[in-house]
Enzyme design. Structure first.
Site, short mmCIF file in Angstrom:
data_model
loop_
_atom_site.label_atom_id
_atom_site.label_comp_id
_atom_site.label_asym_id
_atom_site.label_seq_id
_atom_site.Cartn_x
_atom_site.Cartn_y
_atom_site.Cartn_z
N ASP A 303 52.62 63.14 47.19
CA ASP A 303 51.78 63.82 46.20
C ASP A 303 52.33 65.19 45.81
O ASP A 303 53.11 65.80 46.54
CB ASP A 303 50.38 64.04 46.78
CG ASP A 303 49.62 62.76 46.95
OD1 ASP A 303 50.21 61.68 46.76
OD2 ASP A 303 48.42 62.83 47.29
N HIS A 443 53.63 64.68 51.18
CA HIS A 443 53.84 65.60 50.05
C HIS A 443 55.31 65.93 49.89
O HIS A 443 55.92 66.47 50.82
CB HIS A 443 53.04 66.89 50.27
CG HIS A 443 51.57 66.65 50.37
ND1 HIS A 443 50.96 66.26 51.54
CD2 HIS A 443 50.59 66.70 49.44
CE1 HIS A 443 49.66 66.10 51.32
NE2 HIS A 443 49.41 66.36 50.05
#
Ligand code: NI
Length: 489
Positions: A303, A443
């Site tokens: 993400d 991430h």
């Protein structure tokens, strides 16, 4: 996903003490006032640092409020610290000679905006607002850093040769004359005075636009490649003309720009993306041969990117023949078109993570629509394919979000807390605990996460998992709009 804006106020501390220093006289008036240094994260790789002397609340005081970037690159930090220090020294010098009556009060301000952020370049537009009582001046500075050569790019560096730089300067001078002539026409003057004024201005225009670095410290460009030059007040004309700026279209200047900098001005990227369009069917991810109904799979998801670390992650995935899903932010995709396109072309799935990581649950219907639709459109304009899955920032949503999204909502069943613990070994350990047909959250904006990946992939493969995209994980199952999924059941 759970990225929060961390405000680290008062990294520095209050230096100096009013009472103590007052007794030392006015030799250095800055030290009479408190100097406050603070810093705040704006992205994972850029912080805003601030030096402040005096505050808005305090009346009749000389004030300094300077913000400057602090990045993950030492060579940039050195330049930016030097740059603000010069301004701060100027403030101290000027403050000495100014009293504390309202008319001659000095106020210096600097702030910046990130204008370019890609794997190759990092750029800032810096604005300085300098005021002496009732007289003020605004100045702009553009600092573009080449992350490969680790250098600050000067305006003249952008062009193929000294000669090409001079050609661009000629163009700029002509445009400047047009702008000034137009302004002159609107001034209330008799014709003879107008002519006299114009002829008097020639020398200043010549000097102010000459092919000299100091004349070109401020420029910006837009998504279509239009290049704007900002001149200081008094640089090309007298003060009553104000701050003059001129704009060149990409057609006018692009032939003079060095190949390696064409990307910077968005001249080349657009063409590259368009030319890829014909080939899109070929680069569209190939149907997977993995059937997650038959063999154990794991969907790794990343993400908040694309970021400066995404390319390194793509290299690792490629070397290990692993696929993943990237839930990207629209605003980051927009500036890192090449990285996004590469991600897509290498067979990874692109999902929607909103435009700028706002908590969608707290937004109006219109704002949710903007966050989701703008992101889809931007991704489609780059890769040719709009995302078919949404991951709301912070995993936060309500019925309105589900309705507006009109896409399946993809959550996760393993959170390695990589945003919190920036430790590659720890993150690798946690991610390796993935369950069969599970979805792992991570991430690609954190260096440590990317560094953890070779270990994660090798550990998961040893356990017999196939690393797949969300679409592959759910192949043969139906994913419904507005419903949430955290694993293949
Ligand atoms: Ni996020």
């Amino acid at each position: 996903m759970k990225k929060t804006l961390i405000t680290l106020l008062l990294i520095g501390s209050v230096i100096g003490c009013k009472n103590a220093n007052n007794q030392q006289g006015t030799e250095n008036s800055v030290e009479e006032t408190s100097v406050i240094q603070s810093s705040e994260n704006i992205t994972d790789s850029i912080q805003v640092k601030t030096i402040q002397v005096g505050s808005e609340g305090e009346e009749i005081k000389n004030r300094f409020h300077g913000s400057y970037p602090n990045t993950v690159y030492d060579f940039i930090n050195k330049e930016e610290e030097k740059f603000i220090q010069t301004y701060y020294d100027e403030f101290k010098e000027v403050s000495k000679n100014h009293g504390e009556d309202a008319v001659s009060r000095v106020s210096f301000g600097q702030h910046f905006e990130v204008v370019e952020q890609s794997n190759r370049f990092l750029g800032f537009l810096i604005e300085r607002y300098t005021s002496y009582g009732n007289n003020y001046d605004v100045q702009y500075f553009t600092h573009i850093y080449d992350l490969e050569s680790k250098q600050l790019i000067k305006f003249s560096d952008l062009f193929s040769s000294e000669n090409e730089f001079k050609n661009v300067v000629k163009l700029i001078r002509n445009k400047t004359e047009v702008v000034l002539k137009d302004q002159l026409k609107t001034m209330d003057l008799i014709e003879d005075d107008r002519k006299a004024m114009w002829s008097n201005m020639q020398e200043q225009i010549e000097e102010g636009t000459a092919a000299d670095e100091k004349n070109y410290h401020a420029f910006s460009w837009d998504d279509s490649g239009n290049l704007t030059i900002y001149f200081d007040k008094y640089q090309v004309a007298s003060g009553n003309f104000g701050n003059i700026e001129v704009t060149l279209t990409p057609e006018e200047y692009k032939n003079f720009v060095l190949n390696k900098y064409q990307e910077l001005f968005h001249i080349k990227i657009e063409e590259a993306v368009t030319s890829e369009e014909d080939d899109l069917t070929q680069t569209t991810p190939i149907e997977s041969e993995v059937d997650c109904g038959e063999v154990p799979c794991v969907a790794l998801t990343f993400d908040d990117g694309p970021s400066v670390y995404t390319n390194q992650l793509l290299d690792i995935l490629k070397e290990n023949d692993a696929k993943a899903t990237f839930f990207v932010l629209g605003k980051s995709a927009k500036v890192q078109k090449n990285t996004l396109l590469r991600t897509f072309q290498e067979g990874h799935q692109i999902g929607n993570h909103s435009w700028e990581h706002k908590d969608l649950k707290k937004l109006s219907k219109a704002d949710i629509e903007t966050q989701i639709n703008e992101t889809n459109q931007t991704i489609k304009s780059i890769t040719g394919k709009a995302p078919n899955v949404l991951r709301p920032p912070y995993g936060s949503f309500n019925n309105l979000v589900k309705e507006v999204a009109n896409m399946p909502i993809i959550l996760w069943n393993l959170d390695p807390l990589d945003w919190k613990d920036r430790d590659a070994t720890l993150v690798a350990q946690r991610m390796s605990e993935a369950q069969p047909n599970g979805i792992v959250l991570a991430h690609d904006i954190h260096k440590s996460t990317v560094e953890a990946m070779p270990k994660v992939i090798s550990a998961l493969k040893k356990k017999g998992y196939h690393l797949v995209t969300i679409d592959e994980l759910f192949a043969g199952k139906s994913l419904n709009s507005g419903q949430t999924y955290n694993k293949r059941k």
